[in-house]
Design a protein around this motif. Structure first.
Motif, PDB file in Angstrom:
ATOM      1  N   ALA A 280       0.829  -1.209   0.000  1.00  0.00           N
ATOM      2  CA  ALA A 280       0.000   0.000   0.000  1.00  0.00           C
ATOM      3  C   ALA A 280       0.862   1.257   0.000  1.00  0.00           C
ATOM      4  N   ASP A 281       1.978   1.238   0.774  1.00  0.00           N
ATOM      5  CA  ASP A 281       2.883   2.385   0.771  1.00  0.00           C
ATOM      6  C   ASP A 281       3.563   2.559  -0.587  1.00  0.00           C
TER       7      ASP A 281
ATOM      8  N   ILE B 230       1.125   4.262  -2.786  1.00  0.00           N
ATOM      9  CA  ILE B 230       1.015   5.686  -2.416  1.00  0.00           C
ATOM     10  C   ILE B 230       2.164   6.485  -3.025  1.00  0.00           C
TER      11      ILE B 230
ATOM     12  N   ASP C  65       1.585   6.786  -6.768  1.00  0.00           N
ATOM     13  CA  ASP C  65       0.552   7.790  -7.058  1.00  0.00           C
ATOM     14  C   ASP C  65       1.098   9.204  -6.911  1.00  0.00           C
ATOM     15  N   GLU C  66       1.891   9.413  -5.872  1.00  0.00           N
ATOM     16  CA  GLU C  66       2.478  10.742  -5.680  1.00  0.00           C
ATOM     17  C   GLU C  66       3.417  11.085  -6.839  1.00  0.00           C
TER      18      GLU C  66
END
Length: 739
Positions: free
Chosen positions: A396-397, A400, A403-404
């Motif tokens: 999940a990290d 993230i 996505d960033e």
């Protein structure tokens, strides 16, 4: 014996009792008042005391003041000072009070006389007091806690305190027969009854304990003497101290409860401070113990911790101070451990995310890169294989961070697109401004005027730089910008033409008349004369080019007016031609049934028809049209009349051979046919005229501008549009001329 005696009720308010009349009053009797008090009673001002200060209230206006009112001050100034009198009044009042008290030897409650009470000990006096039921009530006979024992020979058996002035005054004697005043107390004072009964039931006199807080101190000393601690309730404490004399050191129950609550709160505060000090002393050692005890975990409860540390002396000492303190310290340590663990995990997570972001920045990615491709590239990299912490990163990290990274790329892409759009719009605006400047240059040198058509300008500007880009870009096109300039020039020309017309009209009708035969020099001469007479037209003659445009505009208007007038005359001629043909049918003198006579040449019939003096014939003569055209129209009307009459004669001769119709029936049928034909002609003519009038109702200027713009627009269908307009005009003429 004094007539009036002074007393004080339980609330501390004074009242006076008349021993002979057996009545009580709240206000001081006039016999006992001083001259100053009598003078004040005659005024609406009243004097009151607030602690050690006195203030004055006006009974009518309710005015309140700390200063002596001027009205009273004026009265007091006329009176002698009373310091000596006031001092003398004190012994007198004491004597009156002594006289009002029971006489020496008169037995008090329980048979105690004042003399014996003064000489007896407090215990002996208390023995003479009994409860209403007759049983003796025990009374504390010693000094109050915190006070020394009474000195030998002290008057009235008073209590001697540590200060020289701390002796209890004698308990005032109260006449049981003196009633309480019947008048109600003020709203600010509680409605209480003056205590009547044994002297021991009355509270201590004010100031008996040396000050406002002395009674509370005596009551607290009673609580301490009885060993009352913070665990006691008010009910249990009251059962313990209610029989003690110092229980009445405070006047009301609310004061006693407040003093008890304050005493208990103070005890609790002292106990808490003692415990806090012990915990603070033990906390470092207990913390060290907890830190070194590896068996303890942050998720252990206090019960599990107690079992593990049951044999530890430091933990035992802390629990002896209080289980709650041990629980609080354990919860605090657990919270600190959790915070440290959370901070370490957060730091590791941020470190892994930063490492992954640095790794993604080394890849060639754009806004269309998918996560599946990026993940495969990351897992195959050397950094992922060699870094132990990075390989433990949560998926999940990783998403993230990806996505960033994608948002950063999209933002960069949007920034570039916005910059490109800004540059494109700036270039488009620059091209429009350059084109406008080019048109203004053409206006300045006289190439572009209000009457210059677009094809002429297009030939001049089509080879300019950026013209093709200007024509292809969105927004105003070159043609739109051209029309903007032309509209502005037309407005300016229209205003200047109006000005010139006004000048010429002011010079006379002959000067204002302009047609296609008028010369420019003649026009200038007229305008010069008109400007000299008016005094405002000199500026019109300065610009030769603009004056030429005004002249051309006026000539064009005159030509259009003449063409319009001629068109109207020709249309009127067509209408009169139809009317003439219809009028010839009504003339009975014509040999309509003689075909040979009708076939004679027009030159023979012209004078005969003119001799008929028909209205339509005369109106044709008055039209402003060439005589040849008028004669041609008359001839056309006659020929159409002759052709129709021949057709009728043929039809009549054909019907005369029919055996089924009589001559009268044929005549009636011919008459009906002629009447129906006349009605049809009238309806068609009326419809054509209404259509023509509606079309002519449009403003001439609007039609002219529309026609001019249609002629001037350089479109591919220009020629076809002109042909279509010409055909529409011809069709309208046919509709007006046909019946």
């Amino acid at each position: 014996m004094a007539v009036w005696t002074e007393h004080t009720n339980a609330a501390g308010r004074k009242y006076w009792y008349h021993t002979q009349e057996k009545r009580s009053v709240w206000d001081k009797p006039d016999e006992l008042r001083t001259p100053r008090e009598r003078a004040m009673a005659a005024t609406p001002w009243k004097e009151y005391a607030a602690g050690e200060r006195r203030y004055y209230v006006h009974a009518e206006t309710k005015e309140t003041t700390w200063k002596v009112p001027k009205e009273l001050q004026d009265i007091f100034d006329t009176m002698p000072d009373e310091p000596a009198a006031a001092a003398a009044a004190t012994p007198a009042a004491a004597a009156a009070a002594a006289a009002a008290s029971p006489a020496a030897g008169t037995p008090l409650s329980g048979g105690v006389t004042p003399a014996t009470a003064a000489a007896a000990s407090p215990a002996q006096v208390a023995a003479g007091h009994s409860s209403p039921g007759g049983a003796a009530r025990p009374v504390y006979s010693g000094p109050p806690p915190g006070f020394a024992a009474p000195a030998a020979g002290s008057p009235n058996g008073g209590l001697a305190g540590s200060p020289a002035s701390a002796s209890l005054p004698a308990r005032p004697a109260v006449d049981a027969a003196a009633p309480v005043p019947s008048a109600p107390l003020p709203a600010s004072l509680p409605q209480r009854v003056v205590p009547v009964g044994p002297a021991s039931s009355a509270p201590f006199a004010p100031g008996a304990f040396g000050g406002p807080g002395g009674g509370e101190a005596a009551f607290v000393s009673l609580l301490k003497g009885k060993g009352i601690d913070a665990s006691w309730t008010w009910e249990s404490a009251m059962r313990e101290i209610i029989t003690e004399p110092l229980y009445k050191a405070l006047k009301s129950m609310s004061e006693r409860k407040a003093a008890f609550a304050k005493y208990v709160a103070e005890l609790q505060r002292e106990e808490n401070e003692r415990r806090e000090a012990q915990v603070k002393e033990l906390e470092p050692g207990v913390r060290e113990l907890l830190e070194n005890m590896k068996q303890l975990k942050p998720f252990f409860s206090i019960e599990a911790t107690n079992q593990i540390l049951a044999n530890e002396p430091k933990w035992k000492q802390l629990r002896e101070v209080g289980e709650e303190k041990a629980r609080e310290l354990w919860e605090t340590v657990k919270k600190e451990w959790k915070e440290k663990e959370t901070a370490a995990q957060r730091e590791l997570r941020h470190r892994n995310m930063d490492m992954l972001m640095s790794l993604l920045l080394t890849f060639e990615a754009d806004v269309f890169t998918r996560w599946k491709d990026a993940q495969r590239t990351v897992l195959e990299s050397d950094e992922w294989a060699t870094d132990a912490h990075l390989s433990t990163m949560d998926a999940a990290d990783m998403i993230i961070v990806f996505d960033e990274h994608m948002r950063a790329l999209e933002k960069e892409k949007e920034t570039e697109a916005a910059a490109a759009l800004k540059k494109r719009r700036r270039d488009e605006r620059r091209r429009r401004e350059q084109y406008k400047q080019r048109l203004q240059e053409l206006v300045a040198d006289g190439t572009l005027t209000a009457r210059t058509p677009w094809p002429t300008i297009y030939k001049l500007v089509k080879h300019d730089a950026d013209f093709a880009e200007l024509a292809a870009q969105p927004g105003s096109s070159p043609l739109d910008l051209y029309f903007d300039v032309v509209d502005e020039l037309e407005s300016r020309l229209h205003a200047r033409t109006k000005h010139v017309e006004r000048l010429l009209e002011s010079a006379g009708t002959e000067a204002a008349h302009i047609d296609e035969k008028t010369e420019f020099e003649d026009f200038k001469l007229r305008l010069k004369k008109a400007s000299e007479q008016d005094g405002e037209g000199a500026e019109v003659l300065k610009d030769e080019k603009e004056l030429r445009l005004v002249f051309d505009e006026l000539v064009e208007r005159a030509v259009r007016a003449q063409a319009e007038q001629r068109r109207r005359a020709e249309r009127r001629l067509r209408h009169l031609t139809e009317d003439l043909r219809y009028a010839l049918r009504k003339v009975s003198a014509l040999p309509v049934e003689d075909d040979a006579a009708l076939e004679r040449p027009w030159e023979e019939w012209r004078p005969k028809l003119a001799a008929l003096e028909l209205k339509e014939w005369s109106e044709m003569q008055r039209l402003d049209i060439e005589e040849d055209k008028v004669d041609e129209s008359r001839k056309s009307a006659w020929e159409r009349f002759v052709r129709r009459q021949k057709e009728k004669n043929e039809e009549r001769r054909a019907k005369e051979g029919s055996p089924h119709l009589s001559s009268s029936s044929r005549k009636r049928r011919d008459a009906a046919a002629d009447e129906e034909e006349d009605k049809s002609r009238h309806r068609s003519s009326k419809h054509a005229r209404s259509s023509r009038d509606a079309r002519d109702a449009r403003p001439a200027s609007g039609r002219r501008e529309e026609e001019e713009r249609r002629r001037e627009r350089p479109t591919e269908g220009e020629e076809s549009a002109r042909k279509r307009a010409r055909h529409e005009e011809e069709d309208s003429e046919k509709e007006e001329g046909e019946v």
